[in-house]
Motif scaffolding. Structure first.
Motif, mmCIF file in Angstrom:
data_model
loop_
_atom_site.group_PDB
_atom_site.id
_atom_site.type_symbol
_atom_site.label_atom_id
_atom_site.label_comp_id
_atom_site.label_asym_id
_atom_site.label_seq_id
_atom_site.Cartn_x
_atom_site.Cartn_y
_atom_site.Cartn_z
ATOM 1 N N UNK A 1 0.832 -1.199 0.000
ATOM 2 C CA UNK A 1 0.000 0.000 0.000
ATOM 3 C C UNK A 1 0.868 1.251 0.000
ATOM 4 N N UNK A 2 2.122 1.123 0.401
ATOM 5 C CA UNK A 2 3.021 2.283 0.405
ATOM 6 C C UNK A 2 3.325 2.763 -1.009
ATOM 7 N N UNK B 1 -1.769 3.144 -3.530
ATOM 8 C CA UNK B 1 -2.730 3.463 -2.471
ATOM 9 C C UNK B 1 -3.927 2.512 -2.443
ATOM 10 N N UNK B 2 -4.337 2.031 -3.616
ATOM 11 C CA UNK B 2 -5.522 1.166 -3.645
ATOM 12 C C UNK B 2 -5.158 -0.325 -3.610
ATOM 13 N N UNK C 1 1.413 -6.349 2.005
ATOM 14 C CA UNK C 1 0.646 -5.102 2.098
ATOM 15 C C UNK C 1 1.424 -4.017 2.841
ATOM 16 N N UNK D 1 6.606 0.074 5.418
ATOM 17 C CA UNK D 1 5.944 0.899 6.439
ATOM 18 C C UNK D 1 6.334 0.430 7.845
ATOM 19 N N UNK D 2 6.198 1.309 8.827
ATOM 20 C CA UNK D 2 6.512 0.895 10.193
ATOM 21 C C UNK D 2 5.353 0.125 10.835
ATOM 22 N N UNK E 1 -5.546 3.108 6.200
ATOM 23 C CA UNK E 1 -4.407 2.871 5.310
ATOM 24 C C UNK E 1 -4.717 1.733 4.337
ATOM 25 N N UNK E 2 -5.140 0.598 4.883
ATOM 26 C CA UNK E 2 -5.372 -0.589 4.061
ATOM 27 C C UNK E 2 -6.548 -0.368 3.103
ATOM 28 N N UNK E 3 -7.529 0.434 3.539
ATOM 29 C CA UNK E 3 -8.695 0.693 2.688
ATOM 30 C C UNK E 3 -8.425 1.776 1.642
ATOM 31 N N UNK E 4 -7.204 2.308 1.636
ATOM 32 C CA UNK E 4 -6.831 3.283 0.610
ATOM 33 C C UNK E 4 -7.316 4.695 0.896
ATOM 34 N N UNK F 1 0.055 7.422 2.752
ATOM 35 C CA UNK F 1 0.210 6.820 4.094
ATOM 36 C C UNK F 1 0.560 7.887 5.121
ATOM 37 N N UNK G 1 -0.920 7.709 8.842
ATOM 38 C CA UNK G 1 -0.340 6.561 9.554
ATOM 39 C C UNK G 1 1.114 6.822 9.932
ATOM 40 N N UNK G 2 1.910 7.237 8.957
ATOM 41 C CA UNK G 2 3.344 7.408 9.241
ATOM 42 C C UNK G 2 3.590 8.593 10.174
ATOM 43 N N UNK H 1 2.850 7.423 13.645
ATOM 44 C CA UNK H 1 3.959 6.555 14.074
ATOM 45 C C UNK H 1 5.170 7.397 14.469
#
Lengths: 271, 271
Positions: free
Chosen positions: A166-167, A170-171, A199, A203-204, B243-246, B251, B254-255, B258
């Motif tokens: 995803x990084x 995006x989709x 996925x 990313x962290x 994030x996972x859902x776009x 990102x 999220x980042x 973090x």
């Protein structure tokens, strides 16, 4: 959810070293821990150079079978290694994997057919992993054309629709979920599986992303995963997702795991 | 995701006591902590007996507004309390709530109309919470008939399709998700909201179930929740789900969370 334990994989440095050193205790411990944690199938991947891989995979299979009595998922791109290992397994193994790549179909599908194995099937072909849902579905259609021709029942297929990080896209998550739904709609008998870690690449706190991805993928129809069953937060997330999605009759698996203090649950004393 | 901070609710014992004792410091701290944690709107509910509620809600609104400058969600079944509080707010408030119940429509909808308030709308009526998706959708249709007649834009509605405990109804989660999808398909302009805790009623480790439910509801279109933004694991789950859902471009949310060590993230030092 069917958990295929992923830890006996020679491409992980410690496991690779253990395979080369024939460290049976190390491998057996990995096997026992995964089965105790809830793995129903164990993936075994020697990860060694192609010329010695058949011998190494046979040793792995023998070693794991001395420790636990579960189905194995023989994991190799090398038909010779798979064939050698199949001759040693006590139960019909799962094979990992075929794909739309010509050499995989030609090398591995005959083994699937001959031994009646369930098989992981990747939605990629000689051109790589396609970006769109429609392209992946097209590969799955061609692949199922081949497996049906070889008289492999759809129910023996564990389709991995694949997921990109995803990084970088995006989709990526939504594409994976849509591909899962599309495959399951068109081929209701097949199973869906996935590798969890792609996925979150780059990313962290990847474990967090991986387990949320797992829960969301389960909502899209995922019914198995190649994963680490000793990862407690992942397993708790999976149990909670099964519960919320209505797959846990009488909440039994969830409440049993809680009561037994599995997966890091901390049961409160009852009065 | 829009988080409506839920903590200033007089039906919680400590808050109720603080309201009765006019303990402004306690209330202000709850307000500040929730806003710092990411709440964009704060729910305020006096929870006191009906005859004194208008005065108590006004005190709450005044107190919270001395501490933070955010939109409030005035939470009461009592139109008199809502009307008194509306006269004090600095920004157009959200109201919580209307429903298909006749007295709610007659008591609260005129306030929504007069003041142009966004409003939480519950998919229940005088007969209670219906079990099926279709029945809830029928209530939402009637309700939106009323709000449109009152010239409330659909975009001001935060529909709560409601959720029953999965411990007593195995398909409670799926019913909630299907209802969300159905509402969003038929009325694409409305928002969806939900109370998180009902799903886990009667089960252990409720926070785990609630946050997994949140992630799965987001996949079904949920775009706001009345929740506790100081609950770190919930917020991490929400960020990972976005994030996972776009929904998290580059990102970035999220980042950033973090990197700043928010929500219990433990950033590793960069070299």
């Amino acid at each position: 959810m069917l958990i295929i334990g992923e830890k006996i994989n020679g491409t992980r440095q410690k496991v690779g070293t253990a395979v080369l050193a024939r460290d049976a205790d190390f491998i057996k411990e990995l096997a026992v821990k995964q089965v105790e944690a809830g793995a129903v199938i164990l993936d075994v991947n020697a990860g060694t150079p192609v010329e010695r891989e058949p011998e190494d995979l046979v040793w792995l299979v023998d070693t794991v079978q001395e420790a636990v009595d579960v189905q194995l998922c023989l994991d190799s791109p090398n038909p010779r290694a798979l064939a050698a290992a199949i001759s040693r397994v006590k139960r019909t193994p799962m094979l990992n994997s075929i794909s739309g790549e010509r050499h995989r179909i030609e090398g591995v599908l005959p083994l699937v057919r001959e031994h009646g194995c369930p098989v992981v099937a990747l939605a990629l072909d000689d051109a790589g992993i396609p970006k769109t849902v429609e392209e992946r579905l097209a590969i799955v259609r061609r692949l199922i054309g081949e497996t049906r021709k070889a008289e492999v029942p759809d129910g023996n297929l564990y389709i991995d629709t694949l997921v990109l990080p995803v990084a970088t896209q995006q989709d990526a998550g939504m594409t994976a979920f849509e591909a899962m739904r599309a495959v399951k709609t068109e081929f209701p008998e097949v199973h869906l599986t996935v590798g969890l870690s792609n996925i979150s690449f780059g990313l962290p706190d990847r474990h967090l992303i991986n387990r949320v991805f797992l829960a969301l993928a389960m909502a899209a129809g995922l019914d198995s995963a190649i994963a680490d069953p000793t990862e407690r937060e992942l397993m708790r997330e999976m149990l909670a997702a099964e519960l919320v999605l209505g797959h846990d009759a009488f909440c039994r698996r969830y409440t049993t795991a809680y009561r037994k203090g599995r997966y890091g649950f901390v049961p409160k004393p009852t009065n």
